[in-house]
Write an enzyme that holds these catalytic residues in place. Structure first.
Site, mmCIF file in Angstrom:
data_model
loop_
_atom_site.group_PDB
_atom_site.id
_atom_site.type_symbol
_atom_site.label_atom_id
_atom_site.label_comp_id
_atom_site.label_asym_id
_atom_site.label_seq_id
_atom_site.Cartn_x
_atom_site.Cartn_y
_atom_site.Cartn_z
ATOM 1 C CB CYS A 92 8.447 4.032 3.031
ATOM 2 S SG CYS A 92 9.484 3.324 4.165
ATOM 3 C CB CYS A 119 -3.779 -9.038 -4.088
ATOM 4 S SG CYS A 119 -2.243 -8.528 -3.297
ATOM 5 C CB CYS A 174 -1.445 -10.851 -6.152
ATOM 6 S SG CYS A 174 -1.236 -9.079 -6.873
ATOM 7 C CG HIS A 194 0.638 -2.992 4.838
ATOM 8 N ND1 HIS A 194 0.363 -1.588 4.920
ATOM 9 C CD2 HIS A 194 1.809 -3.068 5.409
ATOM 10 C CE1 HIS A 194 1.386 -1.177 5.560
ATOM 11 N NE2 HIS A 194 2.122 -1.827 5.825
ATOM 12 N NE ARG A 215 10.801 8.679 2.699
ATOM 13 C CZ ARG A 215 10.604 8.106 4.072
ATOM 14 N NH1 ARG A 215 10.788 6.643 4.200
ATOM 15 N NH2 ARG A 215 10.141 8.921 4.880
ATOM 16 C CB CYS A 230 -1.150 -4.978 -3.928
ATOM 17 S SG CYS A 230 -1.281 -5.581 -5.553
ATOM 18 C CB CYS A 236 2.253 -7.685 -5.675
ATOM 19 S SG CYS A 236 1.236 -8.241 -4.011
ATOM 20 C CB CYS A 288 13.853 5.123 5.612
ATOM 21 S SG CYS A 288 13.384 4.320 4.017
ATOM 22 C CG HIS A 340 2.847 3.721 5.816
ATOM 23 N ND1 HIS A 340 3.233 2.570 6.511
ATOM 24 C CD2 HIS A 340 1.353 3.741 6.170
ATOM 25 C CE1 HIS A 340 2.187 2.249 7.454
ATOM 26 N NE2 HIS A 340 1.201 2.847 7.277
ATOM 27 C CG ASP A 390 10.198 12.159 3.083
ATOM 28 O OD1 ASP A 390 10.052 11.088 2.474
ATOM 29 O OD2 ASP A 390 10.572 11.740 4.336
HETATM 30 FE FE FE Z 1 -0.883 -7.784 -4.972
#
Ligand code: FE
Length: 145
Positions: free
Chosen positions: A130, A110, A61, A113, A128, A107, A58, A76, A116, A120
């Site tokens: 993404c 922390c 963090c 975001h 997946r 995460c 991440c 994608c 998603h 598939d």
């Molecule tokens: Fe994090």
């Protein structure tokens, strides 16, 4: 990440840090995705094509999220993985924004975001993840000669 006191690749304890605090610490583009659920443009991120062996953390963090073994080339335009390194590396949140029903991935340490998850993906999980490159830190594997 030297100005980020919360960044730690060996720590899994949950963090409770306010967005006001993160805003002082994170680069603006990382903050926008991590804390305001933004999305980088497809094919724009630094990792969507990366095939190098190593580990993904991440970027907020330092939590260990993925290994390159679970990464696959997706059309994608975002880095895609079929599983996280630990079950609790990430958490899943139902997302009904933008007129879609999706599952957000955040995460586990922390709550930032990350992207998603869709069903598939390839075997064995058919999932997946993404993800946005901007919220990932990649550490290439060091090979011992
Ligand atoms: Fe994090």
């Amino acid at each position: 990440m030297s100005n980020n006191p919360y960044y730690n690749r060996n720590e899994v304890t949950h963090l409770n840090v306010s967005n006001a605090e993160w805003k002082k610490i994170l680069p603006a583009d990382v903050y926008k995705i991590a804390r305001e659920r933004g999305t980088e443009w497809a094919f724009s991120g630094k990792y969507w094509r990366t095939e190098t062996h190593g580990d993904y953390y991440c970027a907020v963090c330092g939590n260990h999220l993925f290994k390159s073994d679970a990464k696959f080339m997706s059309s994608c335009g975002w880095p895609s993985f079929f599983e996280s390194i630990r079950k609790d590396s990430v958490r899943y949140i139902p997302d009904h924004t933008h007129g879609m029903t999706r599952v957000e991935v955040v995460c586990g340490r922390c709550d930032s975001h990350l992207g998603h998850i869709f069903d598939d993906g390839p075997a064995p999980t058919h999932q997946r993840f993404c993800m946005n490159s901007l919220v990932l830190d990649f550490e290439p594997e060091t090979t011992t000669a």
